[in-house]
Write an enzyme that holds these catalytic residues in place. Structure first.
Site, PDB file in Angstrom:
ATOM      1  N   ARG A 144     -38.059 -24.184 -38.697  1.00 16.71           N
ATOM      2  CA  ARG A 144     -37.468 -23.423 -37.591  1.00 16.71           C
ATOM      3  C   ARG A 144     -36.003 -23.776 -37.423  1.00 16.71           C
ATOM      4  O   ARG A 144     -35.642 -24.958 -37.479  1.00 16.71           O
ATOM      5  CB  ARG A 144     -38.242 -23.719 -36.296  1.00 16.71           C
ATOM      6  CG  ARG A 144     -39.370 -22.735 -36.062  1.00 16.71           C
ATOM      7  CD  ARG A 144     -40.242 -23.080 -34.892  1.00 16.71           C
ATOM      8  NE  ARG A 144     -39.555 -23.473 -33.669  1.00 16.71           N
ATOM      9  CZ  ARG A 144     -40.193 -23.815 -32.560  1.00 16.71           C
ATOM     10  NH1 ARG A 144     -41.522 -23.792 -32.519  1.00 16.71           N
ATOM     11  NH2 ARG A 144     -39.532 -24.174 -31.485  1.00 16.71           N
ATOM     12  N   ARG A 200     -42.182 -22.706 -17.695  1.00 19.19           N
ATOM     13  CA  ARG A 200     -41.272 -23.774 -18.090  1.00 19.19           C
ATOM     14  C   ARG A 200     -40.242 -24.092 -17.025  1.00 19.19           C
ATOM     15  O   ARG A 200     -39.386 -24.938 -17.234  1.00 19.19           O
ATOM     16  CB  ARG A 200     -40.521 -23.329 -19.326  1.00 19.19           C
ATOM     17  CG  ARG A 200     -40.868 -24.195 -20.520  1.00 19.19           C
ATOM     18  CD  ARG A 200     -40.584 -23.378 -21.709  1.00 19.19           C
ATOM     19  NE  ARG A 200     -40.153 -24.131 -22.812  1.00 19.19           N
ATOM     20  CZ  ARG A 200     -40.704 -23.959 -24.017  1.00 19.19           C
ATOM     21  NH1 ARG A 200     -41.697 -23.127 -24.179  1.00 19.19           N
ATOM     22  NH2 ARG A 200     -40.254 -24.622 -25.023  1.00 19.19           N
ATOM     23  N   ARG A 205     -32.916 -29.166 -26.458  1.00 20.26           N
ATOM     24  CA  ARG A 205     -34.256 -28.749 -26.002  1.00 20.26           C
ATOM     25  C   ARG A 205     -34.897 -29.848 -25.151  1.00 20.26           C
ATOM     26  O   ARG A 205     -35.541 -29.554 -24.135  1.00 20.26           O
ATOM     27  CB  ARG A 205     -35.142 -28.422 -27.216  1.00 20.26           C
ATOM     28  CG  ARG A 205     -34.752 -27.107 -27.882  1.00 20.26           C
ATOM     29  CD  ARG A 205     -35.304 -26.984 -29.292  1.00 20.26           C
ATOM     30  NE  ARG A 205     -36.739 -26.974 -29.353  1.00 20.26           N
ATOM     31  CZ  ARG A 205     -37.443 -27.243 -30.464  1.00 20.26           C
ATOM     32  NH1 ARG A 205     -36.810 -27.526 -31.598  1.00 20.26           N
ATOM     33  NH2 ARG A 205     -38.750 -27.206 -30.448  1.00 20.26           N
ATOM     34  N   ARG A 238     -41.507 -30.791 -39.258  1.00 17.89           N
ATOM     35  CA  ARG A 238     -42.443 -29.668 -39.078  1.00 17.89           C
ATOM     36  C   ARG A 238     -42.126 -28.529 -40.045  1.00 17.89           C
ATOM     37  O   ARG A 238     -40.975 -28.173 -40.261  1.00 17.89           O
ATOM     38  CB  ARG A 238     -42.354 -29.155 -37.637  1.00 17.89           C
ATOM     39  CG  ARG A 238     -43.080 -27.833 -37.432  1.00 17.89           C
ATOM     40  CD  ARG A 238     -43.287 -27.520 -35.990  1.00 17.89           C
ATOM     41  NE  ARG A 238     -42.065 -27.283 -35.261  1.00 17.89           N
ATOM     42  CZ  ARG A 238     -42.022 -27.036 -33.956  1.00 17.89           C
ATOM     43  NH1 ARG A 238     -43.141 -27.009 -33.252  1.00 17.89           N
ATOM     44  NH2 ARG A 238     -40.871 -26.838 -33.346  1.00 17.89           N
ATOM     45  N   LYS A 293     -48.490 -29.070 -28.582  1.00 21.73           N
ATOM     46  CA  LYS A 293     -49.141 -27.982 -27.830  1.00 21.73           C
ATOM     47  C   LYS A 293     -49.630 -26.884 -28.772  1.00 21.73           C
ATOM     48  O   LYS A 293     -50.772 -26.430 -28.696  1.00 21.73           O
ATOM     49  CB  LYS A 293     -48.165 -27.382 -26.796  1.00 21.73           C
ATOM     50  CG  LYS A 293     -47.550 -28.407 -25.850  1.00 21.73           C
ATOM     51  CD  LYS A 293     -46.549 -27.796 -24.889  1.00 21.73           C
ATOM     52  CE  LYS A 293     -45.332 -27.161 -25.509  1.00 21.73           C
ATOM     53  NZ  LYS A 293     -44.406 -28.117 -26.173  1.00 21.73           N
TER      54      LYS A 293
HETATM   55  P1  AP5 Z   1     -46.320 -28.659 -32.425  1.00 19.59           P
HETATM   56  O1  AP5 Z   1     -47.762 -28.528 -32.102  1.00 19.59           O
HETATM   57  O2  AP5 Z   1     -45.675 -27.593 -33.244  1.00 19.59           O
HETATM   58  O3  AP5 Z   1     -45.478 -28.973 -31.099  1.00 19.59           O
HETATM   59  P2  AP5 Z   1     -45.244 -28.106 -29.797  1.00 19.59           P
HETATM   60  O4  AP5 Z   1     -45.561 -28.969 -28.622  1.00 19.59           O
HETATM   61  O5  AP5 Z   1     -45.935 -26.795 -29.899  1.00 19.59           O
HETATM   62  O6  AP5 Z   1     -43.661 -27.995 -29.902  1.00 19.59           O
HETATM   63  P3  AP5 Z   1     -42.677 -26.739 -29.973  1.00 19.59           P
HETATM   64  O7  AP5 Z   1     -41.405 -27.242 -30.601  1.00 19.59           O
HETATM   65  O8  AP5 Z   1     -43.285 -25.540 -30.634  1.00 19.59           O
HETATM   66  O9  AP5 Z   1     -42.454 -26.493 -28.505  1.00 19.59           O
HETATM   67  P4  AP5 Z   1     -41.252 -25.917 -27.841  1.00 19.59           P
HETATM   68  O10 AP5 Z   1     -41.759 -25.964 -26.487  1.00 19.59           O
HETATM   69  O11 AP5 Z   1     -39.934 -26.527 -28.019  1.00 19.59           O
HETATM   70  O12 AP5 Z   1     -41.024 -24.537 -28.633  1.00 19.59           O
HETATM   71  P5  AP5 Z   1     -41.371 -23.049 -28.267  1.00 19.59           P
HETATM   72  O13 AP5 Z   1     -41.682 -22.363 -29.519  1.00 19.59           O
HETATM   73  O14 AP5 Z   1     -42.356 -22.988 -27.151  1.00 19.59           O
HETATM   74  O15 AP5 Z   1     -46.120 -30.078 -33.165  1.00 19.59           O
HETATM   75  C1  AP5 Z   1     -44.831 -30.475 -33.638  1.00 19.59           C
HETATM   76  C2  AP5 Z   1     -44.999 -31.191 -34.988  1.00 19.59           C
HETATM   77  O16 AP5 Z   1     -45.688 -32.428 -34.788  1.00 19.59           O
HETATM   78  C3  AP5 Z   1     -45.819 -30.405 -36.026  1.00 19.59           C
HETATM   79  O17 AP5 Z   1     -45.253 -30.602 -37.280  1.00 19.59           O
HETATM   80  C4  AP5 Z   1     -47.228 -31.045 -35.939  1.00 19.59           C
HETATM   81  O18 AP5 Z   1     -47.897 -30.995 -37.191  1.00 19.59           O
HETATM   82  C5  AP5 Z   1     -46.914 -32.471 -35.533  1.00 19.59           C
HETATM   83  N1  AP5 Z   1     -47.910 -33.034 -34.621  1.00 19.59           N
HETATM   84  C6  AP5 Z   1     -48.573 -32.380 -33.621  1.00 19.59           C
HETATM   85  N2  AP5 Z   1     -49.397 -33.236 -32.969  1.00 19.59           N
HETATM   86  C7  AP5 Z   1     -49.228 -34.444 -33.572  1.00 19.59           C
HETATM   87  C8  AP5 Z   1     -49.826 -35.740 -33.344  1.00 19.59           C
HETATM   88  N3  AP5 Z   1     -50.727 -35.930 -32.372  1.00 19.59           N
HETATM   89  N4  AP5 Z   1     -49.427 -36.752 -34.146  1.00 19.59           N
HETATM   90  C9  AP5 Z   1     -48.505 -36.565 -35.142  1.00 19.59           C
HETATM   91  N5  AP5 Z   1     -47.923 -35.364 -35.399  1.00 19.59           N
HETATM   92  C10 AP5 Z   1     -48.280 -34.317 -34.615  1.00 19.59           C
HETATM   93  O19 AP5 Z   1     -39.989 -22.551 -27.660  1.00 19.59           O
HETATM   94  C11 AP5 Z   1     -38.865 -22.345 -28.480  1.00 19.59           C
HETATM   95  C12 AP5 Z   1     -37.737 -21.752 -27.655  1.00 19.59           C
HETATM   96  O20 AP5 Z   1     -38.136 -20.487 -27.087  1.00 19.59           O
HETATM   97  C13 AP5 Z   1     -37.300 -22.577 -26.436  1.00 19.59           C
HETATM   98  O21 AP5 Z   1     -36.358 -23.577 -26.795  1.00 19.59           O
HETATM   99  C14 AP5 Z   1     -36.696 -21.484 -25.544  1.00 19.59           C
HETATM  100  O22 AP5 Z   1     -35.413 -21.107 -25.978  1.00 19.59           O
HETATM  101  C15 AP5 Z   1     -37.626 -20.312 -25.763  1.00 19.59           C
HETATM  102  N6  AP5 Z   1     -38.740 -20.276 -24.803  1.00 19.59           N
HETATM  103  C16 AP5 Z   1     -40.080 -20.351 -25.108  1.00 19.59           C
HETATM  104  N7  AP5 Z   1     -40.820 -20.278 -23.995  1.00 19.59           N
HETATM  105  C17 AP5 Z   1     -39.947 -20.135 -22.967  1.00 19.59           C
HETATM  106  C18 AP5 Z   1     -40.115 -20.034 -21.560  1.00 19.59           C
HETATM  107  N8  AP5 Z   1     -41.330 -20.028 -20.970  1.00 19.59           N
HETATM  108  N9  AP5 Z   1     -38.994 -19.954 -20.780  1.00 19.59           N
HETATM  109  C19 AP5 Z   1     -37.764 -19.930 -21.330  1.00 19.59           C
HETATM  110  N10 AP5 Z   1     -37.535 -20.033 -22.673  1.00 19.59           N
HETATM  111  C20 AP5 Z   1     -38.629 -20.130 -23.483  1.00 19.59           C
END
Ligand code: AP5
Length: 220
Positions: free
Chosen positions: A156, A85, A167, A123, A13
């Site tokens: 991270r 979420r 997660r 990552r 994403k």
């Molecule tokens: P990347 O694009 O970084 O993945 P992502 O889907 O953005 O994954 P995240 O881990 O950032 O999502 P998340 O939802 O867990 O974390 P968030 O920060 O929102 O890609 C991942 C890797 O794969 C990269 O290295 C990339 O290069 C590679 N890649 C990408 N596409 C690829 C492909 N097609 N092929 C191969 N490789 C690929 O949330 C973190 C924490 O914050 C949560 O756990 C929670 O505690 C809190 N939080 C955030 N939002 C909320 C909410 N709305 N409600 C409650 N808690 C929340």
């Protein structure tokens, strides 16, 4: 049209939101990045959120909804990356959009869960911008260094295998039900992309969707 990026951790994403921001002028709103900035700055929100984030749990709805309200006041189309979420967050978002006379379509990043741990443990992130790389799938030009700023990259703290398991369980229990929420036959507003494909192919799928303007009934 505002976009909601829906999909499990590691689905891609954030990677794609950054590309669409540059190509189409969207503004990426990543709840994860906003929360991490608050943790770094030691704000009351950051202090409260840190324990949940470190353990891989979702931060409580009320904190997230309060944080998001002003974000949606700004002009221009946004990509909501990581919000909503939970069903409570989705209902709150619908209410906010109604009040602000805006709309949003959800894009599901459909991906096989078996690839997610490898994507997340490989990552590397530029903390200030949220820009991400991957040791195999998208390496930086110099190992450990951000291409644009020359600053060091970090891993991270929640990208450890044990935390990733929590997660993914949180996603299955609390976020996956939003697929049915946005795919409601009475008001369908979900499209999906094959997020198992290589990064550039996913970008091509999204470009097609965005260029055709995603419509509320889910057709591009
Ligand atoms: P990347 O694009 O970084 O993945 P992502 O889907 O953005 O994954 P995240 O881990 O950032 O999502 P998340 O939802 O867990 O974390 P968030 O920060 O929102 O890609 C991942 C890797 O794969 C990269 O290295 C990339 O290069 C590679 N890649 C990408 N596409 C690829 C492909 N097609 N092929 C191969 N490789 C690929 O949330 C973190 C924490 O914050 C949560 O756990 C929670 O505690 C809190 N939080 C955030 N939002 C909320 C909410 N709305 N409600 C409650 N808690 C929340």
């Amino acid at each position: 049209m505002n976009l909601i990026f829906l999909g499990p951790p590691g689905a891609g994403k954030g990677t794609q939101a950054k590309v669409l921001e540059q190509r189409f002028g969207y503004r990426q709103v990543s709840t994860g990045d906003i929360l991490r900035a608050n943790v770094r700055e030691g704000t009351p929100l950051g202090v409260e959120a840190k324990g949940y984030m470190d353990s891989g749990k979702l931060v409580p709805d009320e904190l997230i909804i309060r944080m998001m309200e002003p974000v949606l006041d700004a002009a221009g189309d946004v990509i909501l990356d990581g919000f909503p979420r939970t069903t409570t967050q989705a209902e709150a978002l619908d209410e906010l959009l109604r009040r602000k006379r805006k709309s949003a379509a959800a894009v599901l990043f459909a991906v096989d869960p078996s690839v997610l741990t490898e994507r997340l443990t490989g990552r590397w992130t530029h903390a200030a911008s949220g820009r991400t790389y991957h040791v195999r799938h998208n390496p930086p030009k110099l190992p450990g260094i951000d291409d644009q700023t020359g600053e060091p990259l970090i891993q991270r703290p929640d990208d450890k295998e044990e935390t990733i398991r929590t997660r993914l369980a949180e996603y299955d229990a609390l976020t996956a039900p939003l697929i049915a929420y946005y795919d409601d036959p009475a008001d369908p507003r979900l499209v999906s992309v094959d997020a198992l494909a290589p990064i550039d192919d996913v970008t091509a799928q999204l470009t097609k969707l965005v260029s055709g303007n995603v419509s509320r009934n889910g057709a591009a």
